[in-house]
Design a protein around this motif. Structure first.
Motif, PDB file in Angstrom:
ATOM      1  N   ARG A  35      -4.165  -2.734  -9.732  1.00  0.00           N
ATOM      2  CA  ARG A  35      -4.940  -3.731 -10.484  1.00  0.00           C
ATOM      3  C   ARG A  35      -5.512  -3.162 -11.780  1.00  0.00           C
ATOM      4  NH1 ARG A  35      -9.547  -6.068  -7.038  1.00  0.00           N
ATOM      5  NH2 ARG A  35      -9.647  -7.551  -8.783  1.00  0.00           N
ATOM      6  N   GLY A  36      -5.379  -1.847 -11.987  1.00  0.00           N
ATOM      7  CA  GLY A  36      -5.861  -1.243 -13.224  1.00  0.00           C
ATOM      8  C   GLY A  36      -7.154  -0.474 -13.086  1.00  0.00           C
ATOM      9  N   LEU A  88       4.964   3.374  -7.868  1.00  0.00           N
ATOM     10  CA  LEU A  88       5.405   2.074  -8.388  1.00  0.00           C
ATOM     11  C   LEU A  88       6.382   1.408  -7.427  1.00  0.00           C
ATOM     12  CD1 LEU A  88       5.898   3.004 -12.151  1.00  0.00           C
ATOM     13  CD2 LEU A  88       4.170   1.439 -11.220  1.00  0.00           C
ATOM     14  N   ALA A  89       7.173   2.218  -6.739  1.00  0.00           N
ATOM     15  CA  ALA A  89       8.138   1.666  -5.791  1.00  0.00           C
ATOM     16  C   ALA A  89       7.455   1.054  -4.569  1.00  0.00           C
ATOM     17  CB  ALA A  89       9.121   2.745  -5.352  1.00  0.00           C
ATOM     18  N   LEU A  90       6.162   1.332  -4.390  1.00  0.00           N
ATOM     19  CA  LEU A  90       5.410   0.730  -3.288  1.00  0.00           C
ATOM     20  C   LEU A  90       4.860  -0.654  -3.633  1.00  0.00           C
ATOM     21  CD1 LEU A  90       3.358   3.777  -1.938  1.00  0.00           C
ATOM     22  CD2 LEU A  90       5.097   2.485  -0.682  1.00  0.00           C
ATOM     23  N   LEU A  91       4.885  -1.040  -4.912  1.00  0.00           N
ATOM     24  CA  LEU A  91       4.292  -2.331  -5.288  1.00  0.00           C
ATOM     25  C   LEU A  91       4.942  -3.514  -4.574  1.00  0.00           C
ATOM     26  CD1 LEU A  91       3.570  -1.876  -9.108  1.00  0.00           C
ATOM     27  CD2 LEU A  91       2.077  -1.458  -7.139  1.00  0.00           C
ATOM     28  N   ALA A 234       2.447  -9.171 -10.390  1.00  0.00           N
ATOM     29  CA  ALA A 234       1.952  -9.780  -9.147  1.00  0.00           C
ATOM     30  C   ALA A 234       0.947  -8.866  -8.460  1.00  0.00           C
ATOM     31  CB  ALA A 234       3.120 -10.084  -8.212  1.00  0.00           C
ATOM     32  N   ALA A 235       1.218  -7.562  -8.451  1.00  0.00           N
ATOM     33  CA  ALA A 235       0.290  -6.615  -7.834  1.00  0.00           C
ATOM     34  C   ALA A 235      -0.963  -6.435  -8.676  1.00  0.00           C
ATOM     35  CB  ALA A 235       0.982  -5.267  -7.619  1.00  0.00           C
ATOM     36  N   ARG A 238      -2.810  -9.799  -8.254  1.00  0.00           N
ATOM     37  CA  ARG A 238      -2.757 -10.362  -6.894  1.00  0.00           C
ATOM     38  C   ARG A 238      -2.308 -11.822  -6.943  1.00  0.00           C
ATOM     39  NH1 ARG A 238      -8.366  -8.953  -4.086  1.00  0.00           N
ATOM     40  NH2 ARG A 238      -9.129  -9.793  -6.042  1.00  0.00           N
ATOM     41  N   LEU A 239      -1.211 -12.061  -7.655  1.00  0.00           N
ATOM     42  CA  LEU A 239      -0.713 -13.416  -7.821  1.00  0.00           C
ATOM     43  C   LEU A 239      -0.081 -13.917  -6.524  1.00  0.00           C
ATOM     44  CD1 LEU A 239       0.956 -13.106 -11.346  1.00  0.00           C
ATOM     45  CD2 LEU A 239      -1.344 -13.922 -10.782  1.00  0.00           C
ATOM     46  N   PRO A 240      -0.210 -15.201  -6.235  1.00  0.00           N
ATOM     47  CA  PRO A 240       0.373 -15.753  -5.005  1.00  0.00           C
ATOM     48  C   PRO A 240       1.889 -15.861  -5.101  1.00  0.00           C
ATOM     49  CG  PRO A 240      -0.697 -17.487  -6.274  1.00  0.00           C
ATOM     50  CD  PRO A 240      -1.042 -16.197  -6.953  1.00  0.00           C
ATOM     51  N   THR A 241       2.545 -15.626  -4.000  1.00  0.00           N
ATOM     52  CA  THR A 241       3.998 -15.657  -3.922  1.00  0.00           C
ATOM     53  C   THR A 241       4.423 -16.459  -2.695  1.00  0.00           C
ATOM     54  OG1 THR A 241       4.059 -13.602  -2.651  1.00  0.00           O
ATOM     55  CG2 THR A 241       4.247 -13.410  -5.043  1.00  0.00           C
TER      56      THR A 241
END
Length: 287
Positions: A35-36, A88-91, A234-235, A238-241
């Protein structure tokens, strides 16, 4: 209680990944860094975690190769904690966990591309107002280059996420999934008005850049279509998917972001697409 011996599962990728991500705090630390929140004090404030425990968790994640430390201050010495390629591959995993939680824990188990007004996804998206997007956040586009999510040369940027163009939903009709071509055409037709108002428009989906490029050529889309196939945006927000047609798709929403990368308005869920495009223009020109 007897602890599981991960060494006994040395050839199992799930077991070895669980050694790194299976800890509650490790997952939440990774969520916040995505999230930064990359500095120690920001992480401690967001997580409400003691400095001792946070130091321990960060040390483990650095040692595992998921995070790296980057010096940003020498006196006193201070570091930022950044995701490595391994991190990054865990996102996609984090986003998939969020999608599962939204559907099966916070929801009723149904698949939908919209959201209830009193649901967790609705609350999470509307809480983005006032959030500042991380500097340097870029996504690939169909032209083979990475684009800043927020246009640096525009007074305001409208970000609209959509499930995907050219997707055949007939075998699994999902409420709210259809209409992406219409949405892009409406933004295309309104593009001259956005330009006159110094407002950039970016369309974002989880489709691959070549899929977006093909659609952009066919429909003469004048604004960038950005790919969040790796789920970095999205990560970060925290955007909805929702899961359909074999992949995770972004739900349809609109964010109005100012030049300082701060979200000023959020439209979600987007059910009346023509009205939402008109509202995006109105909000972007009054921010």
């Amino acid at each position: 209680m007897r602890m599981h011996n991960a060494a006994a599962d040395e050839h199992c990728g799930i077991a070895q990944a669980a050694v790194i991500t299976g800890d509650w705090w490790n997952v939440l630390v990774l969520r916040e860094i995505a999230r930064g929140h990359v500095r120690f004090d920001a992480l401690a404030a967001e997580l409400g975690l003691s400095r001792k425990v946070l130091t321990e968790r960060l040390g483990r994640l650095v040692a595992s190769g998921v995070l790296r430390r980057s010096l940003y201050q020498r006196r006193p010495v201070r570091y930022e904690y950044l995701l490595t390629d391994s991190g990054l591959a865990l996102l996609p995993l984090l986003v998939a966990m969020q999608d599962w939680g939204d559907r099966w824990v916070l929801g009723d188990g149904g698949i939908t591309a919209t959201a209830a007004q009193d649901g967790a996804e609705h609350a999470r998206v509307h809480a983005l107002a006032g959030t500042r997007l991380a500097a340097g956040l870029e996504l690939p586009s169909g032209d083979g280059t990475d684009h800043p999510v927020v246009a640096p040369d525009a007074a305001t940027t409208v970000l609209f996420t959509y499930p995907g163009t050219g997707v055949d939903w007939s075998d699994e009709p999902i409420p709210g999934a259809a209409g992406c071509t219409l949405e892009n055409r409406l933004f295309r037709d309104a593009w001259p008005e956005f330009r006159r108002a110094d407002v950039a428009v970016h369309g974002i989906s989880s489709q691959l850049p070549y899929e977006q490029a093909s659609f952009a050529r066919t429909e003469a889309i004048p604004y960038p279509l950005l790919s969040d196939a790796q789920h970095r945006l999205a990560a970060a927000l925290r955007l909805p998917t929702f899961r359909g047609a074999g992949r995770l798709h972004l739900k349809r929403l609109i964010l109005v972001v100012d030049r300082e990368r701060t979200v000023r308005h959020a439209l979600f869920p987007v059910e009346d697409i023509p009205h939402a495009v008109e509202e995006a223009l109105r909000l972007a020109t009054t921010t």
